[in-house]
Motif scaffolding. Structure first.
Motif: not given
Length: 313
Positions: A2-9
């Protein structure tokens, strides 16, 4: 994850900021032309300045951009200068037309490229030479020429498909399929050329690795080795090429939509650019950046699923 997705967004949103800033700065040089276009070519300089003041184009560029950004954050992208149509509804409606062509073309490209690339790499011989020849043709022949030839052969001479126009899928699926067939083929040919070459090369590299020889010594069937192991290992680079093909297809859609009179994202962007319709151009720019960001995120997630070593927790 989830952290990875939020960071990429978050990274994507940060990318959208300078892109929209540069776009707005470039557009600011043509504010006089926009006001003149709305009035008439014979408008006096004083009347042009009045029109600019009425539209808020006489304010400092930084103030105008900040005003646009503050509204865009809340989902308000303004209205067209020329049609008064809300930007969000105008862009999303036309984006749907473009994606209905591009996504089908991407799916067909993926299927054909996997079949050709895998067979060419695993069997070689005549199939390999055919795949390489098809790739060469796809690289050399522009999709505009492909589109013209297809229209002449399938629409004008054979009367099998419509030459121009678009029917929404919800209105008539059969007519929708007929309307997008030639545009899809025109996009698929160059797409297959690039993706097939990538899959073929990656598969050849995978089939030469030590783990493949180990699997063969254990008696694992060749089909299982190729489809379950080698193809999975070759999928990562292919996904990257596929994402670039998607972006190229979006760009190619501009030409295709103009040729086939499709009311899509590309032709709308082209017409808005000719008119200098600032709200529409800004909305198209932002939607385009966010679309590419979401695509790259999907590719990263797919790579993580295919290759455990690439997963980010």
């Amino acid at each position: 994850m989830i952290f990875f997705v939020l960071r990429r967004l978050g990274t994507g949103l940060m990318l959208a900021l300078p892109v929209t800033v540069i776009t707005f700065l470039l557009l600011s040089t043509s504010f006089d032309d926009v006001a003149t276009s709305i009035l008439s070519s014979g408008a006096t300089p004083g009347r042009v300045q009045e029109q600019k003041a009425q539209m808020g184009l006489d304010r400092p560029v930084a103030v105008q951009y900040a005003d646009w950004l503050s509204h865009a954050v809340h989902g308000d992208f303004g209205v067209s200068y020329f049609t008064a149509e809300p930007v969000r509804s105008a862009v999303t409606a036309r984006l749907g037309v473009t994606l209905s062509v591009v996504l089908v073309a991407l799916l067909v490209t993926t299927v054909i490229s996997i079949v050709l690339g895998v067979v060419a790499a695993s069997r070689g011989g005549v199939v390999d030479r055919i795949a390489q020849g098809a790739s060469l043709v796809g690289f050399l022949v522009p999709n505009l020429l492909i589109a013209i030839v297809l229209v002449y052969a399938l629409a004008i001479e054979a009367h099998l498909l419509p030459a121009t126009g678009y029917t929404p899928l919800s209105e008539n699926p059969a007519r929708w399929a007929a309307a997008i067939t030639i545009p899809v083929i025109a996009l698929v040919v160059p797409g297959v050329a690039a993706l097939t070459a990538q899959i073929r090369g990656a598969m050849i590299g995978e089939l030469r690795k030590d783990y493949v020889r180990t699997l063969r010594t254990r008696g694992i069937p060749t089909r299982s080795i190729v489809l379950k192991h080698a193809l999975r290992g070759a999928a990562g680079p292919a996904l990257t090429v596929l994402s670039m093909e998607f972006v190229q297809m979006l760009g190619g859609a501009l030409v295709i939509e103009k040729v086939f009179a499709l009311p899509g994202f590309g032709s709308y962007a082209f017409d808005a650019s000719l008119q200098g319709d600032v709200p529409i151009i800004m909305g198209i720019t932002l939607f385009g950046v966010l679309l590419v960001v979401c695509l790259n995120l999907a590719v990263d997630l797919a790579n993580g699923w295919l290759n455990p070593k690439a997963r980010i927790h």
